[in-house]
Design a protein around this motif. Sequence first.
Motif, PDB file in Angstrom:
ATOM      1  N   HIS A   8       0.849  -1.184   0.000  1.00 41.44           N
ATOM      2  CA  HIS A   8       0.000   0.000   0.000  1.00 41.44           C
ATOM      3  C   HIS A   8       0.886   1.236   0.000  1.00 41.44           C
ATOM      4  O   HIS A   8       1.906   1.282   0.682  1.00 41.44           O
ATOM      5  CB  HIS A   8      -0.905   0.022   1.235  1.00 41.44           C
ATOM      6  N   LEU A   9       0.477   2.211  -0.735  1.00 45.48           N
ATOM      7  CA  LEU A   9       1.212   3.464  -0.802  1.00 45.48           C
ATOM      8  C   LEU A   9       0.823   4.323   0.392  1.00 45.48           C
ATOM      9  O   LEU A   9      -0.350   4.630   0.586  1.00 45.48           O
ATOM     10  CB  LEU A   9       0.886   4.196  -2.103  1.00 45.48           C
ATOM     11  N   ARG A  10       1.786   4.688   1.200  1.00 41.13           N
ATOM     12  CA  ARG A  10       1.521   5.538   2.357  1.00 41.13           C
ATOM     13  C   ARG A  10       1.683   6.993   1.951  1.00 41.13           C
ATOM     14  O   ARG A  10       2.711   7.375   1.395  1.00 41.13           O
ATOM     15  CB  ARG A  10       2.479   5.199   3.491  1.00 41.13           C
TER      16      ARG A  10
END
Length: 66
Positions: A8-10
Amino acid sequence: MNNTTNKHLRILREPLKSQDIAVPLKSLGRHIAKCLRKRQSVRVPAMRASELGQVLRTLELKRAYA
C-alpha cells in the motif's frame, strides 16, 4: 493465485499543529488520556478519519508534554 504482495502506498502528510485541532476533539483527547492514566474504559464515538487524526494528534501532543 500469485504469491506477489502489493504494498500500500503511504501518503506522507505534515503533522497537525496544535492550534489547527478543533476544540471538542482536543478535549476528547485529553479525556481519553485522563481515563488511560486512571485505567478506566473509554467510549470513543464514531467519527470521520480527519476527526480521528486530530484526536490521535492530541494524544501524541499530550504524551510528549507528560
